[in-house]
Design a protein around this motif. Structure first.
Motif, PDB file in Angstrom:
ATOM      1  N   PRO A  57       0.255  -0.473   0.019  1.00 50.19           N
ATOM      2  CA  PRO A  57      -0.410  -0.091  -0.353  1.00 50.19           C
ATOM      3  C   PRO A  57       0.864   1.392   0.178  1.00 50.19           C
ATOM      4  O   PRO A  57       1.914   1.410   0.747  1.00 50.19           O
ATOM      5  CB  PRO A  57      -0.585  -0.365   1.186  1.00 50.19           C
ATOM      6  CG  PRO A  57      -0.736  -1.740   1.539  1.00 50.19           C
ATOM      7  CD  PRO A  57       0.302  -1.796   0.646  1.00 50.19           C
ATOM      8  N   GLY A  58       0.709   2.052  -0.608  1.00 49.89           N
ATOM      9  CA  GLY A  58       0.988   3.135  -0.730  1.00 49.89           C
ATOM     10  C   GLY A  58       3.108   3.218  -1.610  1.00 49.89           C
ATOM     11  O   GLY A  58       3.652   4.258  -2.182  1.00 49.89           O
ATOM     12  N   LYS A  91      -6.649  18.618  -3.452  1.00 50.36           N
ATOM     13  CA  LYS A  91      -5.856  17.578  -4.008  1.00 50.36           C
ATOM     14  C   LYS A  91      -4.875  17.267  -2.545  1.00 50.36           C
ATOM     15  O   LYS A  91      -4.313  16.258  -3.285  1.00 50.36           O
ATOM     16  CB  LYS A  91      -5.000  18.236  -5.208  1.00 50.36           C
ATOM     17  CG  LYS A  91      -4.116  17.483  -5.769  1.00 50.36           C
ATOM     18  CD  LYS A  91      -3.608  17.918  -6.621  1.00 50.36           C
ATOM     19  CE  LYS A  91      -2.707  17.147  -8.029  1.00 50.36           C
ATOM     20  NZ  LYS A  91      -3.215  16.152  -8.607  1.00 50.36           N
ATOM     21  N   ILE A  92      -4.077  18.313  -1.987  1.00 50.67           N
ATOM     22  CA  ILE A  92      -3.600  18.264  -0.710  1.00 50.67           C
ATOM     23  C   ILE A  92      -4.065  17.429  -0.310  1.00 50.67           C
ATOM     24  O   ILE A  92      -3.581  16.216   0.302  1.00 50.67           O
ATOM     25  CB  ILE A  92      -2.923  19.272  -1.507  1.00 50.67           C
ATOM     26  CG1 ILE A  92      -1.777  19.983  -1.703  1.00 50.67           C
ATOM     27  CG2 ILE A  92      -2.540  18.808   0.512  1.00 50.67           C
ATOM     28  CD1 ILE A  92      -1.513  20.856  -1.478  1.00 50.67           C
ATOM     29  N   THR A 126      -5.674  11.920   2.927  1.00 49.19           N
ATOM     30  CA  THR A 126      -5.987  10.922   3.504  1.00 49.19           C
ATOM     31  C   THR A 126      -5.614   9.131   2.741  1.00 49.19           C
ATOM     32  O   THR A 126      -5.799   8.480   3.235  1.00 49.19           O
ATOM     33  CB  THR A 126      -7.686  11.184   3.248  1.00 49.19           C
ATOM     34  OG1 THR A 126      -8.054  12.025   2.422  1.00 49.19           O
ATOM     35  CG2 THR A 126      -8.752   9.951   2.712  1.00 49.19           C
ATOM     36  N   ARG A 127      -5.136   9.463   1.219  1.00 48.68           N
ATOM     37  CA  ARG A 127      -4.267   8.321   0.932  1.00 48.68           C
ATOM     38  C   ARG A 127      -3.445   7.877   1.528  1.00 48.68           C
ATOM     39  O   ARG A 127      -3.584   7.260   2.028  1.00 48.68           O
ATOM     40  CB  ARG A 127      -4.271   8.326  -0.535  1.00 48.68           C
ATOM     41  CG  ARG A 127      -3.480   6.986  -1.213  1.00 48.68           C
ATOM     42  CD  ARG A 127      -3.329   7.671  -2.444  1.00 48.68           C
ATOM     43  NE  ARG A 127      -1.964   9.161  -2.024  1.00 48.68           N
ATOM     44  CZ  ARG A 127      -2.004   9.820  -3.009  1.00 48.68           C
ATOM     45  NH1 ARG A 127      -2.905   9.732  -3.747  1.00 48.68           N
ATOM     46  NH2 ARG A 127      -1.151  10.312  -2.908  1.00 48.68           N
ATOM     47  N   ASP A 128      -2.542   9.120   2.753  1.00 45.15           N
ATOM     48  CA  ASP A 128      -1.487   8.083   3.070  1.00 45.15           C
ATOM     49  C   ASP A 128      -1.777   7.612   4.453  1.00 45.15           C
ATOM     50  O   ASP A 128      -1.586   6.628   4.574  1.00 45.15           O
ATOM     51  CB  ASP A 128      -0.855   9.406   3.511  1.00 45.15           C
ATOM     52  CG  ASP A 128      -0.098  10.443   2.695  1.00 45.15           C
ATOM     53  OD1 ASP A 128       0.043  10.262   1.026  1.00 45.15           O
ATOM     54  OD2 ASP A 128       0.797  11.238   2.604  1.00 45.15           O
ATOM     55  N   ALA A 129      -3.235   8.157   4.652  1.00 48.05           N
ATOM     56  CA  ALA A 129      -3.407   7.448   5.991  1.00 48.05           C
ATOM     57  C   ALA A 129      -3.476   6.718   6.296  1.00 48.05           C
ATOM     58  O   ALA A 129      -3.658   5.305   7.223  1.00 48.05           O
ATOM     59  CB  ALA A 129      -4.611   8.694   7.119  1.00 48.05           C
ATOM     60  N   ARG A 130      -4.610   6.301   5.173  1.00 49.88           N
ATOM     61  CA  ARG A 130      -5.580   4.917   4.499  1.00 49.88           C
ATOM     62  C   ARG A 130      -3.924   3.629   4.321  1.00 49.88           C
ATOM     63  O   ARG A 130      -4.073   2.682   5.301  1.00 49.88           O
ATOM     64  CB  ARG A 130      -6.562   4.558   3.199  1.00 49.88           C
ATOM     65  CG  ARG A 130      -7.086   3.610   2.904  1.00 49.88           C
ATOM     66  CD  ARG A 130      -7.037   3.909   1.902  1.00 49.88           C
ATOM     67  NE  ARG A 130      -6.314   3.622   0.510  1.00 49.88           N
ATOM     68  CZ  ARG A 130      -6.190   4.791  -0.364  1.00 49.88           C
ATOM     69  NH1 ARG A 130      -7.397   5.637  -0.495  1.00 49.88           N
ATOM     70  NH2 ARG A 130      -5.422   4.696  -0.856  1.00 49.88           N
ATOM     71  N   MET A 141      -2.867   7.035  11.494  1.00 50.57           N
ATOM     72  CA  MET A 141      -3.507   8.416  10.470  1.00 50.57           C
ATOM     73  C   MET A 141      -2.216   9.050   9.875  1.00 50.57           C
ATOM     74  O   MET A 141      -2.159   9.483   9.631  1.00 50.57           O
ATOM     75  CB  MET A 141      -4.857   8.888  11.232  1.00 50.57           C
ATOM     76  CG  MET A 141      -5.429   8.032  11.261  1.00 50.57           C
ATOM     77  SD  MET A 141      -6.146   6.848  10.364  1.00 50.57           S
ATOM     78  CE  MET A 141      -7.084   8.317   9.208  1.00 50.57           C
ATOM     79  N   GLY A 142      -0.564   8.810  10.646  1.00 50.29           N
ATOM     80  CA  GLY A 142       0.325   9.801  10.257  1.00 50.29           C
ATOM     81  C   GLY A 142       0.566  11.037  10.811  1.00 50.29           C
ATOM     82  O   GLY A 142       1.071  11.721  10.409  1.00 50.29           O
TER      83      GLY A 142
END
Length: 162
Positions: free
Chosen positions: A47-48, A89-90, A95-99, A158-159
Motif C-alpha cells: 500500500p502506498g 488535491k492535497i 487521506t490516502r497517506d493515512a489509509r 493516521m500519520g
C-alpha cells in the motif's frame, strides 16, 4: 484567482514532477547505504508504494514532500491561485497517506515518514543527525514515527504526531 498558466502548460508542468529518484529519495538512499542497510525501493505490491522497504526489520520508509503531503513546516505554503483545487488535491493525498499507513500497520509493517524539510532546505538535518535518527527508529522497533527538522517523533496510525 485564475491559473497563471493555460491548461496545456499546467499539464506539462505537472507531468514533469518526478515520482521516483527525487533528490530527497537519493539523499535518504545514501544515508541507508552508509548505515549498511539492505533495502528495496518502491514496491508496488505494498500500500502506498513505499519509497524504501527494509525486509530484515519489517519496516517501510516514505519520503514525503512537505507541499504534496501538507506538512506543518516552512516549506508548505497554500497556493494563492486555485486555492480550493490545491487544498482538495492535497487533502486527498493526506487521506490516502493515512489509509496506506493503516493498511501497512495491519499487514505487520512498521512505518516511518521522512519529511522533505529534514532532507533539504535551510533547516535540513546533517547526514550524521539523519543517520542517527534512522538507525534509532529502525533498530528500536517503534511502530510508527516521522522525522522532520526538529528530530524524530511518534505518530499515530493516521500519520499524525502524537
Amino acid at each position: 484567482m485564475a491559473d497563471v498558466h493555460n491548461k496545456e502548460t499546467r499539464s506539462r508542468n505537472m507531468r514533469a514532477i518526478a515520482t521516483r529518484d527525487t533528490a530527497i529519495e537519493k539523499r535518504l538512499a545514501a544515508c541507508l547505504t552508509s548505515l549498511e542497510l539492505d533495502f528495496r525501493v518502491q514496491d508496488a505490491s505494498l500500500p502506498g508504494r513505499p519509497d524504501f522497504i527494509l525486509d530484515e526489520y519489517r519496516c517501510v520508509i516514505f519520503t514525503h514532500g512537505c507541499f504534496w503531503h501538507r506538512h506543518n513546516c516552512y516549506l508548505f505554503k497554500i497556493p494563492a491561485t486555485r486555492t480550493d483545487f490545491w487544498l482538495e488535491k492535497i487533502g486527498k493525498n493526506v487521506t490516502r497517506d493515512a489509509r496506506d499507513c493503516a493498511s501497512l500497520l495491519q499487514q505487520g509493517w512498521r512505518v516511518l515518514i521522512v519529511w522533505e524539510c529534514a532532507l533539504r532546505g535551510r533547516l535540513k538535518l546533517s547526514d550524521a543527525a539523519l543517520n542517527e535518527r534512522l538507525e534509532e527508529w529502525i533498530c528500536e522497533g517503534q511502530q510508527t514515527a516521522q522525522i522532520d527538522t526538529t528530530g524524530i517523533h511518534s505518530m499515530d496510525a493516521m500519520g499524525f504526531s502524537k
